[in-house]
Design a protein around this motif. Structure first.
Motif, PDB file in Angstrom:
ATOM      1  N   ASN A 176      -6.041   3.848   1.349  1.00  0.00           N
ATOM      2  CA  ASN A 176      -4.931   4.044   0.527  1.00  0.00           C
ATOM      3  C   ASN A 176      -3.607   4.281   1.364  1.00  0.00           C
ATOM      4  O   ASN A 176      -2.699   4.251   1.127  1.00  0.00           O
ATOM      5  N   LYS A 177      -3.744   5.331   2.521  1.00  0.00           N
ATOM      6  CA  LYS A 177      -2.617   5.498   3.255  1.00  0.00           C
ATOM      7  C   LYS A 177      -1.988   4.309   3.810  1.00  0.00           C
ATOM      8  O   LYS A 177      -0.813   4.271   3.932  1.00  0.00           O
ATOM      9  N   GLN A 178      -2.852   3.318   4.448  1.00  0.00           N
ATOM     10  CA  GLN A 178      -2.459   2.127   4.980  1.00  0.00           C
ATOM     11  C   GLN A 178      -1.864   1.252   3.822  1.00  0.00           C
ATOM     12  O   GLN A 178      -0.826   0.704   4.134  1.00  0.00           O
ATOM     13  N   LEU A 179      -2.316   1.353   2.571  1.00  0.00           N
ATOM     14  CA  LEU A 179      -1.588   0.585   1.654  1.00  0.00           C
ATOM     15  C   LEU A 179      -0.017   1.132   1.379  1.00  0.00           C
ATOM     16  O   LEU A 179       0.819   0.362   1.254  1.00  0.00           O
ATOM     17  N   ALA A 180      -0.194   2.356   1.124  1.00  0.00           N
ATOM     18  CA  ALA A 180       1.134   3.200   1.113  1.00  0.00           C
ATOM     19  C   ALA A 180       2.090   2.848   2.105  1.00  0.00           C
ATOM     20  O   ALA A 180       3.303   2.745   1.971  1.00  0.00           O
ATOM     21  N   ILE A 209      -1.069  -0.307  -6.862  1.00  0.00           N
ATOM     22  CA  ILE A 209      -0.466   0.923  -7.320  1.00  0.00           C
ATOM     23  C   ILE A 209      -0.352   0.996  -8.608  1.00  0.00           C
ATOM     24  O   ILE A 209      -0.007  -0.072  -8.976  1.00  0.00           O
ATOM     25  N   VAL A 210      -0.673   1.883  -9.433  1.00  0.00           N
ATOM     26  CA  VAL A 210      -0.742   1.997 -10.814  1.00  0.00           C
ATOM     27  C   VAL A 210       0.215   3.128 -11.282  1.00  0.00           C
ATOM     28  O   VAL A 210       0.545   3.037 -12.321  1.00  0.00           O
ATOM     29  N   GLU A 211       0.620   3.910 -10.309  1.00  0.00           N
ATOM     30  CA  GLU A 211       1.463   5.260 -10.697  1.00  0.00           C
ATOM     31  C   GLU A 211       2.212   5.664  -9.622  1.00  0.00           C
ATOM     32  O   GLU A 211       1.670   5.620  -8.295  1.00  0.00           O
ATOM     33  N   ALA A 224      -3.255  12.095   2.144  1.00  0.00           N
ATOM     34  CA  ALA A 224      -3.993  11.326   1.139  1.00  0.00           C
ATOM     35  C   ALA A 224      -5.481  12.028   0.606  1.00  0.00           C
ATOM     36  O   ALA A 224      -5.773  12.817   1.520  1.00  0.00           O
ATOM     37  N   GLU A 225      -5.513  11.936  -0.596  1.00  0.00           N
ATOM     38  CA  GLU A 225      -6.821  12.570  -1.264  1.00  0.00           C
ATOM     39  C   GLU A 225      -7.308  11.636  -2.306  1.00  0.00           C
ATOM     40  O   GLU A 225      -6.529  11.414  -3.173  1.00  0.00           O
ATOM     41  N   GLY A 226      -8.436  10.744  -2.037  1.00  0.00           N
ATOM     42  CA  GLY A 226      -8.817   9.773  -3.035  1.00  0.00           C
ATOM     43  C   GLY A 226      -7.862   8.910  -3.449  1.00  0.00           C
ATOM     44  O   GLY A 226      -7.382   7.973  -2.405  1.00  0.00           O
ATOM     45  N   ALA A 227      -7.528   8.597  -4.652  1.00  0.00           N
ATOM     46  CA  ALA A 227      -6.601   7.601  -5.155  1.00  0.00           C
ATOM     47  C   ALA A 227      -5.141   7.758  -4.713  1.00  0.00           C
ATOM     48  O   ALA A 227      -4.384   6.958  -5.000  1.00  0.00           O
ATOM     49  N   TRP A 228      -4.766   9.069  -4.585  1.00  0.00           N
ATOM     50  CA  TRP A 228      -3.524   9.751  -4.241  1.00  0.00           C
ATOM     51  C   TRP A 228      -3.003   9.435  -2.720  1.00  0.00           C
ATOM     52  O   TRP A 228      -3.703  10.094  -1.948  1.00  0.00           O
ATOM     53  N   VAL A 229      -1.768   9.196  -2.593  1.00  0.00           N
ATOM     54  CA  VAL A 229      -1.158   9.359  -1.266  1.00  0.00           C
ATOM     55  C   VAL A 229       0.194  10.018  -1.662  1.00  0.00           C
ATOM     56  O   VAL A 229       0.873   9.252  -2.254  1.00  0.00           O
ATOM     57  N   TRP A 243       4.730   9.926  -4.342  1.00  0.00           N
ATOM     58  CA  TRP A 243       3.341  10.077  -4.719  1.00  0.00           C
ATOM     59  C   TRP A 243       2.908   8.921  -5.301  1.00  0.00           C
ATOM     60  O   TRP A 243       3.598   8.240  -6.382  1.00  0.00           O
ATOM     61  N   LEU A 244       1.847   8.169  -4.732  1.00  0.00           N
ATOM     62  CA  LEU A 244       1.400   6.819  -5.279  1.00  0.00           C
ATOM     63  C   LEU A 244      -0.002   6.978  -5.766  1.00  0.00           C
ATOM     64  O   LEU A 244      -1.035   7.579  -4.912  1.00  0.00           O
ATOM     65  N   ARG A 245      -0.534   6.614  -6.946  1.00  0.00           N
ATOM     66  CA  ARG A 245      -1.738   6.469  -7.139  1.00  0.00           C
ATOM     67  C   ARG A 245      -2.179   5.091  -7.227  1.00  0.00           C
ATOM     68  O   ARG A 245      -1.956   4.184  -7.912  1.00  0.00           O
TER      69      ARG A 245
END
Length: 155
Positions: free
Chosen positions: A8-12, A120-122, A76-81, A112-114
Motif C-alpha cells: 500500500n505504501k508503494q501504491l500511495a 483507494i477508497v478513502e 502504513a498499517e494494514g489498509a491505511w497509508v 491519509w489513504l485507505r
C-alpha cells in the motif's frame, strides 16, 4: 511491516507522484488506483468518485501547472497509508477567484489513504489551504504564511 502495508505504501507513492506532481500523463494512474466510489475529504470539500476528483485536481493543476510534490515520509498499517508531502510551485492560472500572480507556494501537508485491494477508497488531506489562499490573494489573513517556512520544535 506487513506485506500489505508495504504494498500500500508503494501504491500511495505512485498516487502522489503520478496524480499530483504536475504529471500530464496521469489518467491511466487515476483510473488504475482510484476506486469508482472513493470519497475524498479534502480541505473545504468532499469529492466522490473519479469525475469529481478529476475536477478538483484539474482546478489546482490549471492554476499551479508546475507544482512539484515530494514525499517527506510515509507510514502504513494494514489498509491505511499516511503520507507527509511538500508541494512547491507558482500561481500561473486563476484559483478560486484569485487571479494568476506568479507567486510561489511552498507548503507541507499530509494525506491519509485507505486502500481496498489495489484501489483507494478513502482519502483525507490537510495542508492549511486557508492560509495559502489568503497569501496568494494578498489578504491580511495570509500575512503569517511564508513560503517554505518550516516550523520546528526547538531542540
Amino acid at each position: 511491516m506487513s506485506e500489505l502495508s508495504e504494498h500500500n505504501k508503494q501504491l500511495a507513492e505512485r498516487w502522489i507522484k503520478h496524480c499530483w506532481d504536475g504529471n500530464p500523463d496521469t489518467e491511466g494512474t487515476i483510473e488504475e488506483l482510484l476506486g469508482e466510489e472513493a470519497v475524498g475529504f479534502l480541505e473545504g470539500v468532499i469529492v466522490r468518485g473519479l469525475a469529481e476528483f478529476r475536477g478538483f485536481r484539474d482546478t489546482y493543476l490549471t492554476a499551479i501547472p508546475n507544482v512539484r510534490l515530494s514525499i517527506e515520509s510515509m507510514v502504513a498499517e494494514g489498509a491505511w497509508v499516511a503520507v507527509r508531502w511538500r508541494a512547491q510551485g507558482e500561481l500561473k492560472g486563476p484559483l478560486m477567484g484569485i487571479p494568476p500572480s506568479g507567486k510561489s507556494i511552498d507548503v507541507v501537508g499530509s494525506t491519509w489513504l485507505r486502500f481496498q485491494g489495489d484501489k483507494i477508497v478513502e482519502g483525507h488531506d490537510t495542508w492549511n489551504q486557508g492560509a495559502v489562499l489568503a497569501y496568494l490573494a494578498d489578504s491580511p489573513a495570509g500575512a503569517g504564511y511564508l513560503p517554505g517556512e518550516r516550523r520546528r520544535i526547538p531542540a
